[in-house]
Design a protein around this motif. Structure first.
Motif: not given
Length: 135
Positions: A71-76, A101-103
């Protein structure tokens, strides 16, 4: 006896009618895939490739400590195209530093997160050439 035969015929008819109905198999939802691979580094940049299949959305983010949630990756994070390989270069970085890096990829209700660590190259110390007799 006649009533018993009619009753047996009715039960037999209901049995055959019930057998004709077939349950539709549940649709197969393809599982999204995510690969993140290092492609190259310089003293101030990192390059990596994000490859997805069966994806509705995909994004990445650089982080310092614990890996963020999907959720954090998609939103930020930064969104990238899905269902292909996308090469990403992140510039203006510090030399000789580890970057994480996180995907995240999402396909239907299925979400997957993968991480990668890369280190920028170290700056070479400047060299001074002194010729004999120049001191």
């Amino acid at each position: 006896m006649k009533k018993l035969l009619l009753f047996a015929a009715a039960i037999l008819a209901v049995t055959f009618i019930g057998c004709n109905e077939q349950d539709e198999p549940a649709p197969v939802v393809p599982t999204p895939t995510l690969e993140i691979t290092a492609s190259g580094v310089t003293v101030d940049s990192i390059t990596f490739t994000i490859t997805t299949t069966n994806a509705d959305e995909c994004a990445y983010i650089l982080y310092d400590y614990e890996a963020p949630t999907a959720d954090a990756i998609f939103s930020k994070g930064t969104a990238v195209e899905t269902n292909k390989g996308v090469t990403v270069t992140v510039s203006d970085l510090k030399d000789n530093k580890i970057y994480k890096i996180a995907a995240a990829v999402k396909g239907g209700e299925i979400v997957e997160v993968k991480t990668l660590e890369m280190t920028t190259a170290e700056k070479e110390a400047p060299t001074v050439k002194v010729e004999a007799g120049e001191v």
